[in-house]
Design a protein around this motif. Structure first.
Motif, short mmCIF file in Angstrom:
data_model
loop_
_atom_site.label_atom_id
_atom_site.label_comp_id
_atom_site.label_asym_id
_atom_site.label_seq_id
_atom_site.Cartn_x
_atom_site.Cartn_y
_atom_site.Cartn_z
N LYS A 1 0.53 -1.26 -0.35
CA LYS A 1 0.13 -0.09 0.02
C LYS A 1 1.37 1.27 0.17
N ALA A 2 1.68 1.70 0.94
CA ALA A 2 2.55 2.50 0.80
C ALA A 2 3.61 2.43 -0.48
N ALA A 3 3.98 1.56 -1.40
CA ALA A 3 4.83 1.57 -2.19
C ALA A 3 3.30 2.43 -2.99
N GLU A 4 2.93 1.97 -3.16
CA GLU A 4 1.29 2.36 -4.55
C GLU A 4 1.36 3.49 -4.36
N SER A 5 1.39 4.09 -2.86
CA SER A 5 0.77 5.50 -2.50
C SER A 5 2.42 6.42 -2.77
N GLU A 6 3.19 5.77 -2.08
CA GLU A 6 4.51 6.67 -3.01
C GLU A 6 4.33 7.11 -4.74
N ALA B 1 3.82 10.45 -6.20
CA ALA B 1 5.45 10.94 -6.89
C ALA B 1 5.07 10.83 -8.44
N GLU B 2 4.07 10.73 -8.67
CA GLU B 2 3.12 10.81 -9.82
C GLU B 2 2.60 12.34 -10.14
N ILE B 3 1.19 12.28 -8.85
CA ILE B 3 0.74 14.46 -8.41
C ILE B 3 2.16 14.98 -8.69
N ARG B 4 3.12 14.43 -7.54
CA ARG B 4 4.16 14.79 -8.28
C ARG B 4 5.32 15.42 -9.58
N ALA B 5 5.14 14.54 -10.06
CA ALA B 5 5.44 15.28 -11.48
C ALA B 5 4.29 15.57 -12.04
#
Lengths: 193, 267
Positions: A140-145, A149-153
């Motif tokens: 879950k944590a990886a998915e969230s990360e 990251a996508e959102i940040r990009a």
């Protein structure tokens, strides 16, 4: 006492012969002093004594003594038997107690074993669940990360776009014509920094 | 119960001394009359087969022995009745005596010794009954008993040991010079045994009975004070009860001692 009356009788009531005999008897007794020494009565006493002893001996050796000996032996046997039986019962009781203690100890170790086994099983289950939960959490944590990251990009991209277009507008409104390439390079330079 | 009986006896004695005074209170003591032997039927001479008071009291002794040892044990109970218990005690008493004193190899003589003991003990105790006749108070009876023991012991000694039985008289532990002298003394003492053996029993029994009669004669002469000899008679009687048993015991144990000498003649 009986003899007193008897001799009195002899002397007074009976005939001459008897009286003479009684007197003679008395005279003899008086001369000897004691009836124990009237030797005339010895054969009689000895004869009846022998008869008596033989009768007693036969009765004792044939009937009485074997019977009493048998009774005593039987009693001895009974007592010995009873004692042996008591000893046996005691042994049995001791054996039973030992068996009971053994069973108790066995049951106790069995219980301990079962407790330990169950505990280990539960622990294993718990460990597995925890590991599974950990893995899920990590996924879950990886998915969230990744999402972050996508959102940040996409946000950085948007900032680039906005900065570029804003810079181009500002340049345009200042009356200078800039070429798009140079603006882009400058914006990229700034945003990075 | 005993107290009441005692008081009653004293009252009867007192009443008797007060009201039954003898017509002629003379000193008429015949202590030896009780030992006289008389025919049971008629007043004839006493030949060897005549049934006499000796016969009667010996027969009563035999009857008592049969009652105690045969009838008393007829149930052969594991838990004995009182009579059977007495019979067993008598058996154990004599058996143990034979075994302890004469040795284990003498138990073959146990019926013989038991016969002697039972006869003497019953004759003695029956003789303590009032008006009874004491067969063991006669030297003829005890002498035969002692001679039987003497002959048995001597014959058994020679049969079991042969001439080694004579070692009984040869004191091998004494110095050689003394041995012939000791041998003579031992020989005399050996032949005196049946004499002492028989006179001890008859003498003890006869003396006690005669003493009781003497005191009884005093009681007749003393009138009011008759209670004094009567108490004395009671005391002597108690002693006689002891003597009756002890003399039977002594006779039996000496028989065992002599038997031991015959079976193991070494000093």
């Amino acid at each position: 006492m009986a003899n007193d009356t008897h001799s009195a009788d002899t002397e007074t009531a009976h005939g001459a012969v008897d009286a003479a005999h009684g007197a003679a008897g008395h005279a003899e007794a008086a001369s000897a002093g004691m009836p124990q020494l009237e030797f005339a009565t010895f054969p009689n006493q000895i004869f009846w004594l022998m008869v008596t002893l033989v009768v007693i001996y036969l009765v004792l050796s044939r009937v009485a003594l074997p019977r009493i000996a048998a009774v005593l032996a039987e009693r001895q046997g009974t007592i010995a038997n009873d004692l042996a039986q008591a000893e046996e019962l005691k042994q049995k009781a001791v054996a039973a107690e030992e068996a009971y203690n053994q069973a108790l100890a066995d049951a106790r170790t069995e219980a301990h074993r079962i407790v330990a086994e169950t505990k280990a099983e539960i622990q294993a289950d718990l460990d597995a669940e925890i590991a599974k939960a950990d893995a899920e959490i990590a996924a879950k944590a990886a998915e969230s990360e990744k999402a972050i990251a996508e959102i940040r990009a996409s946000a950085v991209e948007s900032v680039h776009e906005v900065a570029k277009s804003t810079a181009a507008e500002i340049v345009g409104s200042l009356g200078m014509s800039g070429d798009a390439k140079a603006i882009e390079a400058a914006v990229a330079e700034r945003v990075k920094g | 119960m005993g107290k009441i009986a005692l008081i009653l006896a004293l009252v009867i004695v007192a009443a008797a001394t007060l009201f039954l005074q003898p017509e002629h209170a003379g000193l008429a003591i015949h202590p030896m009359d009780q030992f006289e032997i008389s025919p049971l039927f008629g007043h004839g001479d006493i030949s060897w087969y005549t049934p006499t008071n000796v016969t009667a009291w010996m027969a009563i002794a035999v009857l008592c022995i049969i009652l105690l040892l045969v009838v008393g044990t007829r149930r052969r109970a594991i838990i004995p009745t009182r009579t059977q218990s007495i019979a067993e005690s008598a058996y154990g008493f004599v058996y143990k005596m034979v075994e302890d004193v004469a040795g284990k190899d003498a138990v073959g003589f146990f019926p013989y010794i038991m016969t002697l003991f039972m006869f003497i003990v019953f004759a003695n105790f029956l003789g303590l009954l009032p008006f009874s006749f004491t067969t063991t108070s006669h030297i003829a009876v005890t002498a035969i008993l002692a001679m039987l023991v003497f002959l048995t012991v001597t014959i058994v000694g020679f049969v079991k040991n042969g001439t080694a039985f004579l070692g009984l008289f040869w004191v091998s532990s004494a110095p050689l010079a003394l041995r012939p002298v000791l041998a003579i003394i031992e020989l005399i003492s050996y032949f005196v045994r049946p004499v002492s053996h028989s006179i001890r029993l008859a003498g003890n029994v006869m003396a006690g009975h005669a003493v009781i009669k003497v005191f009884a004669g005093f009681a007749g002469a003393l009138g009011m004070f008759a209670f004094l000899p009567i108490f004395a008679i009671t005391a002597v009687y108690a002693l006689e009860v002891l003597v009756a048993f002890i003399q039977a015991y002594v006779f039996t144990i000496l028989t065992c001692v002599y038997l031991k000498d015959a079976l193991h003649p070494s000093h």
